[in-house]
Design an enzyme around this catalytic site. Structure first.
Site, PDB file in Angstrom:
ATOM      1  N   ASP A  47       0.837  -1.198   0.000  1.00  0.00           N
ATOM      2  CA  ASP A  47       0.000   0.000   0.000  1.00  0.00           C
ATOM      3  C   ASP A  47       0.874   1.251   0.000  1.00  0.00           C
ATOM      4  O   ASP A  47       1.514   1.575   1.005  1.00  0.00           O
ATOM      5  CB  ASP A  47      -0.893  -0.010   1.244  1.00  0.00           C
ATOM      6  CG  ASP A  47      -1.861   1.157   1.258  1.00  0.00           C
ATOM      7  OD1 ASP A  47      -2.871   1.106   0.529  1.00  0.00           O
ATOM      8  OD2 ASP A  47      -1.591   2.144   1.973  1.00  0.00           O
ATOM      9  N   TYR A  52       3.193   9.496   0.090  1.00  0.00           N
ATOM     10  CA  TYR A  52       4.233   8.827   0.888  1.00  0.00           C
ATOM     11  C   TYR A  52       5.624   9.016   0.272  1.00  0.00           C
ATOM     12  O   TYR A  52       6.623   8.684   0.885  1.00  0.00           O
ATOM     13  CB  TYR A  52       3.956   7.317   1.028  1.00  0.00           C
ATOM     14  CG  TYR A  52       2.612   6.945   1.616  1.00  0.00           C
ATOM     15  CD1 TYR A  52       1.810   7.893   2.233  1.00  0.00           C
ATOM     16  CD2 TYR A  52       2.132   5.644   1.560  1.00  0.00           C
ATOM     17  CE1 TYR A  52       0.567   7.559   2.760  1.00  0.00           C
ATOM     18  CE2 TYR A  52       0.897   5.302   2.093  1.00  0.00           C
ATOM     19  CZ  TYR A  52       0.118   6.273   2.673  1.00  0.00           C
ATOM     20  OH  TYR A  52      -1.114   5.932   3.189  1.00  0.00           O
ATOM     21  N   LYS A  77      -2.405   6.138  -4.402  1.00  0.00           N
ATOM     22  CA  LYS A  77      -3.542   7.034  -4.136  1.00  0.00           C
ATOM     23  C   LYS A  77      -3.350   8.409  -4.759  1.00  0.00           C
ATOM     24  O   LYS A  77      -2.248   8.973  -4.701  1.00  0.00           O
ATOM     25  CB  LYS A  77      -3.718   7.198  -2.616  1.00  0.00           C
ATOM     26  CG  LYS A  77      -3.721   5.867  -1.880  1.00  0.00           C
ATOM     27  CD  LYS A  77      -3.951   5.992  -0.392  1.00  0.00           C
ATOM     28  CE  LYS A  77      -3.718   4.653   0.298  1.00  0.00           C
ATOM     29  NZ  LYS A  77      -2.347   4.458   0.794  1.00  0.00           N
ATOM     30  N   HIS A 110      -7.313   9.629  -2.134  1.00  0.00           N
ATOM     31  CA  HIS A 110      -6.753   9.529  -0.769  1.00  0.00           C
ATOM     32  C   HIS A 110      -7.707  10.064   0.306  1.00  0.00           C
ATOM     33  O   HIS A 110      -7.793   9.517   1.398  1.00  0.00           O
ATOM     34  CB  HIS A 110      -5.405  10.252  -0.705  1.00  0.00           C
ATOM     35  CG  HIS A 110      -4.452   9.687   0.304  1.00  0.00           C
ATOM     36  ND1 HIS A 110      -3.103   9.636   0.127  1.00  0.00           N
ATOM     37  CD2 HIS A 110      -4.669   9.137   1.520  1.00  0.00           C
ATOM     38  CE1 HIS A 110      -2.529   9.082   1.182  1.00  0.00           C
ATOM     39  NE2 HIS A 110      -3.464   8.771   2.041  1.00  0.00           N
TER      40      HIS A 110
END
Ligand code: NAP
Length: 276
Positions: A47, A52, A77, A110
Site C-alpha cells: 500500500d 508517501y 492514491k 486519498h
C-alpha cells in the site's frame, strides 16, 4: 489458514490479497528493503501513495525482486488536494512512471477533501470528487488501472460517487483500530459490496502500550499488534499493518487465532481514553 494465502474478489472480479503491507512514513530508500523483506515473508500486496513519496522505491524493490507482475498487488492514491479531471490524469501518469509499472492494481482517492480541510464542517467537494473519479475511470478503461476506490470517505461521500459513477468503487480504505471503528461507514460499504480496508490497525503504534490489550494478548499467547490486526480481520476488514522490521512484518501476518465473541464485544466497547 495463513492470511497471506487468502485473497478475495472485489466487486469487479479482481483478486486482492487479504493482508497488505503499509508503507506510510517509510522513505524511498528504506522502502526497497522493507518491500523485499515483506515479499520474502509472503506479502503480495503493498500500500503506497503519492503522498508517501516512496512509489519509486516500491517499484524498484519489485524490479530487483524480479517477480512476475501478476503475482503482486500495488495500491497507490491520488493526493487529497488533487480535485480536478486534468490534474488527476497527470498525477496517475506520474505514479505509473515512478512505480515504473504498466498498470496499477488499485487506485484510491486519498481523501474526500484536502488534508487541511478534513474536519466535520468541511466543504464536501462532491463535484470535484466526481471529476477525479471520471479521470480514474478512464484509466480503468484503457487498462492502466485494474480497480478504483476511495479512502477516508463517509457514507455521504460514497453515495455521491455511487450516484454519478460508471464504474463502482471497489474499496474504501479507512482508519480502523481498537477504540476507533467507523461502524456506520463499514456497514454502508458492506451493504454496497465495497471492501473496507483497515488502515492504522495498531493506531500507528499507539495501542502497543495499552495495559488492557497487553493483558488480553497474553491470554491468547499473541502480541498486542497481532491482537489488533486480528480484531480488524474478524470485523471483515482487510488489514494494512506497517512495520520496517522483518520480524514484526512476519509477526503481523501470523493471526491464525480466534478472538472470542465476548472479547470482540469488549474490544468494540473500548474508547480511545481507555487505551491511550
Ligand atoms: P500501524 O500499522 O497502525 O502501526 C505502525 C507502527 O506500529 C509502527 O511504529 C511500527 O513500528 C509499529 N509496529 C507494527 N507492527 C509491530 C509489531 N508487531 N510489534 C511492535 N511494533 C509494531 O500504522 P500506520 O502506518 O498508521 O498504518 C498502516 C498503513 O495504513 C500505512 O502505512 C498506510 O499504508 C496506511 N494508511 C493509510 C491512510 C489513508 O489516509 N489512506 C492513513 C494512514 C495509514 P516499526 O515500523 O518501527 O516496526
Amino acid at each position: 489458514m495463513n492470511v497471506l494465502k487468502k485473497s478475495i474478489r472485489l466487486n469487479n472480479g479482481v483478486k486482492i490479497p487479504f493482508l497488505a503491507l503499509g508503507t506510510w512514513q517509510i522513505d524511498n530508500d528504506t522502502v526497497v528493503q522493507v518491500v523485499k523483506d515483506a515479499y520474502e515473508v509472503g506479502y503480495r500486496h503493498f500500500d503506497s501513495a503519492v503522498d508517501y513519496q516512496n512509489e519509486e522505491g516500491v517499484g524498484r524493490a519489485l524490479r530487483e525482486l524480479k517477480v512476475a507482475r501478476k503475482n503482486i498487488f500495488i495500491t497507490t492514491k491520488v493526493p487529497a488536494h488533487i480535485k480536478s479531471f486534468d490534474e488527476t490524469k497527470d498525477v496517475i501518469n506520474q505514479s505509473l512512471q515512478k512505480l515504473n509499472l504498466n498498470y496499477i492494481d488499485l487506485l484510491l482517492i486519498h481523501a474526500p477533501a484536502p488534508w487541511n480541510e478534513m474536519n466535520p464542517n468541511r466543504k464536501l467537494y462532491f463535484e470535484e470528487n466526481v471529476a477525479v473519479w471520471k479521470a480514474m475511470e478512464e484509466f480503468v478503461k484503457i487498462g492502466k488501472v485494474r480497480a478504483i476506490g476511495i479512502s477516508n470517505f463517509n457514507k455521504n461521500d460514497i453515495k455521491n460517487i455511487l450516484d454519478h459513477c460508471e464504474i463502482r468503487p471497489t474499496v474504501n480504505q479507512i482508519p480502523s483500530f481498537i477504540g476507533y471503528v467507523e461502524t456506520e461507514t463499514i456497514k454502508f460499504c458492506h451493504d454496497n459490496d465495497i471492501l473496507v480496508e483497515a488502515y492504522s490497525p495498531v493506531a500507528t503504534g499507539r495501542l502497543l502500550k495499552s495495559n488492557i490489550l497487553i493483558e488480553m494478548a497474553k491470554k491468547y499467547g499473541v502480541s498486542v499488534a497481532q491482537l489488533c490486526i486480528r480484531f480488524d480481520y474478524q470485523l471483515g476488514l482487510l488489514p494494512i499493518p506497517k512495520s520496517v522490521h522483518k520480524e514484526y512484518i512476519k509477526e503481523n501476518s501470523e493471526i491464525d487465532f480466534i478472538i472470542s465473541r465476548k472479547d470482540m464485544e469488549a474490544l468494540l466497547k473500548l474508547n480511545q481514553k481507555d487505551l491511550f
